[in-house]
Design a protein around this motif. Structure first.
Motif, PDB file in Angstrom:
ATOM      1  N   UNK A 282       2.327   8.669   7.859  1.00  0.00           N
ATOM      2  CA  UNK A 282       1.275   8.244   6.951  1.00  0.00           C
ATOM      3  C   UNK A 282       1.961   7.569   5.826  1.00  0.00           C
ATOM      4  N   UNK A 283       3.105   8.113   5.189  1.00  0.00           N
ATOM      5  CA  UNK A 283       3.655   7.061   4.020  1.00  0.00           C
ATOM      6  C   UNK A 283       3.991   5.988   4.489  1.00  0.00           C
ATOM      7  N   UNK A 284       4.664   5.901   5.774  1.00  0.00           N
ATOM      8  CA  UNK A 284       4.805   4.342   6.321  1.00  0.00           C
ATOM      9  C   UNK A 284       3.862   3.247   6.222  1.00  0.00           C
ATOM     10  N   UNK A 285       2.713   3.871   6.989  1.00  0.00           N
ATOM     11  CA  UNK A 285       1.329   3.301   6.997  1.00  0.00           C
ATOM     12  C   UNK A 285       0.827   2.726   5.385  1.00  0.00           C
TER      13      UNK A 285
ATOM     14  N   UNK B 201       3.455   0.170   4.417  1.00  0.00           N
ATOM     15  CA  UNK B 201       3.681  -1.055   5.151  1.00  0.00           C
ATOM     16  C   UNK B 201       2.377  -1.934   4.826  1.00  0.00           C
ATOM     17  N   UNK B 202       1.252  -1.388   4.872  1.00  0.00           N
ATOM     18  CA  UNK B 202      -0.173  -1.815   4.952  1.00  0.00           C
ATOM     19  C   UNK B 202      -0.924  -1.546   3.558  1.00  0.00           C
ATOM     20  N   UNK B 203      -0.181  -1.182   2.430  1.00  0.00           N
ATOM     21  CA  UNK B 203      -0.862  -0.948   1.252  1.00  0.00           C
ATOM     22  C   UNK B 203      -2.155  -0.139   1.322  1.00  0.00           C
ATOM     23  N   UNK B 204      -2.392   0.798   2.149  1.00  0.00           N
ATOM     24  CA  UNK B 204      -3.575   1.397   2.415  1.00  0.00           C
ATOM     25  C   UNK B 204      -3.569   2.434   1.268  1.00  0.00           C
ATOM     26  N   UNK B 205      -4.641   2.629   0.719  1.00  0.00           N
ATOM     27  CA  UNK B 205      -4.888   4.259  -0.358  1.00  0.00           C
ATOM     28  C   UNK B 205      -4.976   5.274   0.593  1.00  0.00           C
ATOM     29  N   UNK B 206      -3.761   6.115   0.266  1.00  0.00           N
ATOM     30  CA  UNK B 206      -3.250   7.212   1.139  1.00  0.00           C
ATOM     31  C   UNK B 206      -4.650   8.240   0.968  1.00  0.00           C
ATOM     32  N   UNK B 207      -5.189   8.454  -0.028  1.00  0.00           N
ATOM     33  CA  UNK B 207      -6.470   9.512  -0.130  1.00  0.00           C
ATOM     34  C   UNK B 207      -7.580   8.740   0.972  1.00  0.00           C
ATOM     35  N   UNK B 208      -7.836   7.671   1.110  1.00  0.00           N
ATOM     36  CA  UNK B 208      -8.710   7.178   2.039  1.00  0.00           C
ATOM     37  C   UNK B 208      -8.230   7.378   3.359  1.00  0.00           C
TER      38      UNK B 208
END
Length: 111
Positions: free
Chosen positions: A48-51, A54-61
């Motif tokens: 999850x942290x890698x995603x 790498x992809x600047x994704x909101x972790x909560x989302x």
């Protein structure tokens, strides 16, 4: 397919990558990614942290499907947009933007 697997698949497809490419970019096997996307297994915290990295994704989302800007609050649209763009810059460009903002602030106080 579970919801988190579906969101991960959406991120992969949005970045126009096949499972093998995406899996390599986040440090897991293609088989593991396939099982996550199907909902047969859950991603590890490291994945999850890698995603997110790498992809600047909101972790909560990514975890919940709800976009809360990771707890950030903004005064207005301009501040939110500035932060969003700033987060995607490299360190050199970030320092340059900070210097520009500081210069603008100094010029405003001398007016």
């Amino acid at each position: 397919m579970n919801e988190i697997g579906y969101r991960i698949k959406c991120i992969r497809k949005e970045n126009k990558q096949n499972q093998s490419q995406f899996a390599k970019s986040i440090g897991i096997s293609q088989g593991n990614l396939s099982e996550i996307e199907k909902g047969n297994s859950n991603p590890s915290a490291e994945t999850l942290i890698s995603i997110r990295t790498q992809y600047n994704v909101n972790l909560n989302w990514l975890l919940t499907g709800v976009d809360s800007n990771d707890g950030d609050t903004y005064d207005d649209y301009y501040e939110e947009k500035l932060i969003e763009v700033f987060r995607n810059l490299n360190d050199y460009d970030k320092r340059e933007i900070i210097e520009i903002a500081l210069l603008k602030a100094r010029l405003r106080t001398t007016d």
